[in-house]
Motif scaffolding. Structure first.
Motif, PDB file in Angstrom:
ATOM      1  N   GLN A 259     -20.174 -58.129 -11.289  1.00  0.00           N
ATOM      2  CA  GLN A 259     -19.697 -59.424 -11.769  1.00  0.00           C
ATOM      3  C   GLN A 259     -19.912 -60.554 -10.765  1.00  0.00           C
ATOM      4  O   GLN A 259     -19.914 -61.725 -11.138  1.00  0.00           O
ATOM      5  N   GLU A 260     -20.101 -60.209  -9.495  1.00  0.00           N
ATOM      6  CA  GLU A 260     -20.238 -61.244  -8.470  1.00  0.00           C
ATOM      7  C   GLU A 260     -21.625 -61.874  -8.444  1.00  0.00           C
ATOM      8  O   GLU A 260     -21.766 -63.050  -8.118  1.00  0.00           O
ATOM      9  N   ALA A 261     -22.672 -61.111  -8.797  1.00  0.00           N
ATOM     10  CA  ALA A 261     -24.043 -61.629  -8.693  1.00  0.00           C
ATOM     11  C   ALA A 261     -24.966 -60.914  -9.678  1.00  0.00           C
ATOM     12  O   ALA A 261     -25.856 -60.157  -9.272  1.00  0.00           O
ATOM     13  N   PRO A 262     -24.795 -61.143 -10.987  1.00  0.00           N
ATOM     14  CA  PRO A 262     -25.611 -60.428 -11.976  1.00  0.00           C
ATOM     15  C   PRO A 262     -27.104 -60.739 -11.895  1.00  0.00           C
ATOM     16  O   PRO A 262     -27.937 -59.852 -12.060  1.00  0.00           O
ATOM     17  N   LEU A 263     -27.465 -61.993 -11.645  1.00  0.00           N
ATOM     18  CA  LEU A 263     -28.885 -62.319 -11.546  1.00  0.00           C
ATOM     19  C   LEU A 263     -29.522 -61.683 -10.318  1.00  0.00           C
ATOM     20  O   LEU A 263     -30.681 -61.244 -10.350  1.00  0.00           O
ATOM     21  N   ALA A 264     -28.764 -61.652  -9.222  1.00  0.00           N
ATOM     22  CA  ALA A 264     -29.276 -60.993  -8.010  1.00  0.00           C
ATOM     23  C   ALA A 264     -29.472 -59.506  -8.250  1.00  0.00           C
ATOM     24  O   ALA A 264     -30.449 -58.906  -7.786  1.00  0.00           O
ATOM     25  N   GLU A 265     -28.568 -58.905  -9.004  1.00  0.00           N
ATOM     26  CA  GLU A 265     -28.694 -57.480  -9.321  1.00  0.00           C
ATOM     27  C   GLU A 265     -29.905 -57.235 -10.217  1.00  0.00           C
ATOM     28  O   GLU A 265     -30.615 -56.237 -10.069  1.00  0.00           O
ATOM     29  N   LEU A 266     -30.144 -58.140 -11.163  1.00  0.00           N
ATOM     30  CA  LEU A 266     -31.330 -58.039 -12.017  1.00  0.00           C
ATOM     31  C   LEU A 266     -32.600 -58.119 -11.171  1.00  0.00           C
ATOM     32  O   LEU A 266     -33.527 -57.309 -11.341  1.00  0.00           O
ATOM     33  N   ALA A 267     -32.650 -59.093 -10.257  1.00  0.00           N
ATOM     34  CA  ALA A 267     -33.823 -59.247  -9.397  1.00  0.00           C
ATOM     35  C   ALA A 267     -34.034 -58.014  -8.525  1.00  0.00           C
ATOM     36  O   ALA A 267     -35.168 -57.569  -8.309  1.00  0.00           O
ATOM     37  N   LYS A 268     -32.928 -57.455  -8.037  1.00  0.00           N
ATOM     38  CA  LYS A 268     -33.016 -56.263  -7.191  1.00  0.00           C
ATOM     39  C   LYS A 268     -33.549 -55.072  -7.974  1.00  0.00           C
ATOM     40  O   LYS A 268     -34.359 -54.285  -7.476  1.00  0.00           O
ATOM     41  N   LYS A 269     -33.123 -54.945  -9.242  1.00  0.00           N
ATOM     42  CA  LYS A 269     -33.568 -53.823 -10.068  1.00  0.00           C
ATOM     43  C   LYS A 269     -35.043 -53.960 -10.415  1.00  0.00           C
ATOM     44  O   LYS A 269     -35.771 -52.965 -10.515  1.00  0.00           O
ATOM     45  N   LEU A 270     -35.496 -55.207 -10.585  1.00  0.00           N
ATOM     46  CA  LEU A 270     -36.895 -55.431 -10.961  1.00  0.00           C
ATOM     47  C   LEU A 270     -37.841 -55.441  -9.766  1.00  0.00           C
ATOM     48  O   LEU A 270     -38.996 -55.029  -9.889  1.00  0.00           O
ATOM     49  N   ALA A 271     -37.364 -55.925  -8.603  1.00  0.00           N
ATOM     50  CA  ALA A 271     -38.274 -56.092  -7.456  1.00  0.00           C
ATOM     51  C   ALA A 271     -37.666 -55.646  -6.137  1.00  0.00           C
ATOM     52  O   ALA A 271     -38.154 -56.035  -5.062  1.00  0.00           O
ATOM     53  N   GLY A 272     -36.624 -54.841  -6.157  1.00  0.00           N
ATOM     54  CA  GLY A 272     -36.046 -54.311  -4.925  1.00  0.00           C
ATOM     55  C   GLY A 272     -35.374 -55.370  -4.079  1.00  0.00           C
ATOM     56  O   GLY A 272     -34.964 -56.427  -4.567  1.00  0.00           O
ATOM     57  N   ASN A 273     -35.277 -55.106  -2.771  1.00  0.00           N
ATOM     58  CA  ASN A 273     -34.600 -56.026  -1.852  1.00  0.00           C
ATOM     59  C   ASN A 273     -35.301 -57.377  -1.747  1.00  0.00           C
ATOM     60  O   ASN A 273     -34.669 -58.401  -1.490  1.00  0.00           O
ATOM     61  N   THR A 274     -36.631 -57.365  -1.946  1.00  0.00           N
ATOM     62  CA  THR A 274     -37.379 -58.632  -1.926  1.00  0.00           C
ATOM     63  C   THR A 274     -36.902 -59.542  -3.047  1.00  0.00           C
ATOM     64  O   THR A 274     -36.705 -60.749  -2.863  1.00  0.00           O
ATOM     65  N   GLY A 275     -36.683 -58.961  -4.227  1.00  0.00           N
ATOM     66  CA  GLY A 275     -36.182 -59.724  -5.361  1.00  0.00           C
ATOM     67  C   GLY A 275     -34.798 -60.279  -5.098  1.00  0.00           C
ATOM     68  O   GLY A 275     -34.494 -61.416  -5.456  1.00  0.00           O
TER      69      GLY A 275
END
Length: 439
Positions: A259-275
């Motif tokens: 709940q704190e950072a859903p877009l960041a979690e999406l980016a992480k799932k799609l492109a790892g730590n770089t995302g």
């Protein structure tokens, strides 16, 4: 309908700049949190709240567009209310919007930028570093604002389109990886739940109307303001819906745990730590863009109030070279630095939303007054088909949203209004007394 002259403000703003400001302000820090918060309330049917809220704001945008084509002076919401209902209503809307919305919102955004920066650079947790950071950010935007609206908009466009393109790139990758089970639902959610989620979303949509506050600097304002604003509102609604569908479609139930950072979690799932790192940078740019637009536009509200004589005339003075309200800009920059540095604004942020809704209601009432009082407007007026029905829908929706606030919050708003009314009559008394003594 009379319009007041406004010195030598330069008309340099086109439709693209209006669209940019709507996108810049509305697509701010809130969108990085909203998908998870709405999902917690509505689950897989969350998109319904976006659609319902989108309909409210599109209808609101159409009403505002018609009013903006009738009144093309600088000042936006404030000037619409003042022209419709007189100086007292104008004074209340100016102060509520300028200080209750603009100043507090900018203070919050400055601190949000420092908080984001502190995740990678812990030094920004130190008070002295934050004050220095605020001073640099305010110094840059103040200098650009004084040099002119054209230079400022180049900077705002750069920030805005950077964040929009980055978010859209993330959305495209997200939509390509959607699990349809995550966005399908059975049955219709409870209306009370949709209402709860819509209330949350409306808070995020607030602010785009500030784009109308520079009517005195628009090329052909009776066309530029309504067209740019309506396009901007449609763009915001579309982008919000696409963001939510991509986040929910990929993460599904995992949203509850992020709940704190859903877009960041999406980016992480799609492109790892770089995302994850990239979305952190984009979130900083998003907040910076929103702050820059609000700061640039709210100065014109102070200027417009000074031109109309409800605020000190000194703020209506224009820079001899650049033709901009330099004193108004510098005054608000200093005030912003003080409030952002103390952090006391955090306890008043609820007034931002409540004050915005009250001003929206005032503009919709102005919308009806102008329609009734001007039966045969000229061809230059952006006349909304079915406008009366749309206006009634918006008015009911806004009153309903306002009623959803906590009673203590509603009391706080009306106490503030009472104090401002008393202040208006005190200032008016002294102004009248001074004029009599001079005569």
């Amino acid at each position: 309908m009379g319009e007041k002259t406004e010195g030598n403000l330069k008309r340099e703003i086109g439709i693209l700049s209006v669209v940019t400001n709507v996108l810049s302000i509305s697509i701010g820090s809130g969108i990085f949190l909203l998908p998870a918060l709405v999902f917690v309330i509505l689950g897989n049917g969350s998109i319904l709240a976006y659609i319902f809220c989108g309909l409210i704001f599109i209808a609101l945008g159409l009403c505002f567009a018609e009013v903006s084509s009738r009144i093309s002076d600088t000042g936006g919401m404030y000037v619409y209310v003042e022209r419709a209902f007189g100086p007292l209503a104008g004074f209340l809307s100016n102060i509520l919007y300028l200080f209750g919305v603009g100043v507090l919102a900018c203070a919050a955004l400055l601190n949000a930028m420092a908080d984001i920066a502190s995740t990678s650079f812990p030094i920004f947790q130190e008070s002295w570093a934050r004050v220095l950071f605020f001073s640099v950010i305010l110094g840059v935007i103040s200098l650009l604002s004084i040099r002119g609206i054209k230079d400022s908009m180049i900077f705002v466009k750069l920030l805005t389109f950077t964040k929009v393109l980055a978010i859209l790139a993330l959305v495209i990758f997200g939509l390509s990886a959607i699990n349809m089970d995550n966005i399908s639902w059975k049955g219709f959610p409870e209306f009370s739940k949709i209402g709860e989620a819509t209330l949350l979303l409306i808070f995020a949509f607030l602010g785009g109307e500030l784009a109308l506050s520079i009517g005195g600097e628009m090329k052909n304002p009776k066309r530029t303001a309504p067209i740019g604003f309506v396009i901007g509102i449609f763009g915001v609604v579309l982008i919000f819906c696409l963001i939510h569908l991509s986040v929910q479609g990929v993460l599904g139930q995992a949203l509850i745990e992020n709940q704190e950072a859903p877009l960041a979690e999406l980016a992480k799932k799609l492109a790892g730590n770089t995302g994850f790192l990239l979305i952190l940078i984009v979130s900083f740019i998003a907040v910076w863009s929103t702050f820059s637009s609000i700061f640039l536009l709210k100065n014109r509200i102070l200027y417009a109030g000074a031109v109309d004589g409800i605020l000190p005339k000194v703020f209506a003075k224009l820079h001899p070279k650049y033709g901009t309200p330099a004193l108004a800009i510098l005054f608000l920059a200093i005030l912003e630095l003080v409030i952002a540095s103390t952090g006391s604004f955090k306890y008043l942020l609820i007034l931002v939303t409540a004050a915005s809704i009250l001003i929206y209601i005032g503009v919709i009432l102005a919308f009806f007054k102008f329609r009734i009082g001007e039966k045969n407007p000229g061809p230059e007026v952006f006349k909304v088909k079915g406008g009366s029905i749309i206006g009634i829908f918006v008015l009911i929706a806004l009153i309903w949203v306002f009623s959803r606030l906590q009673w203590t919050e509603i009391q706080g708003v009306f106490i503030s209004l009472g104090i401002l009314i008393i202040l208006y009559y005190i200032l008016n008394y002294f102004k009248t007394t001074i004029k009599k003594e001079i005569v």
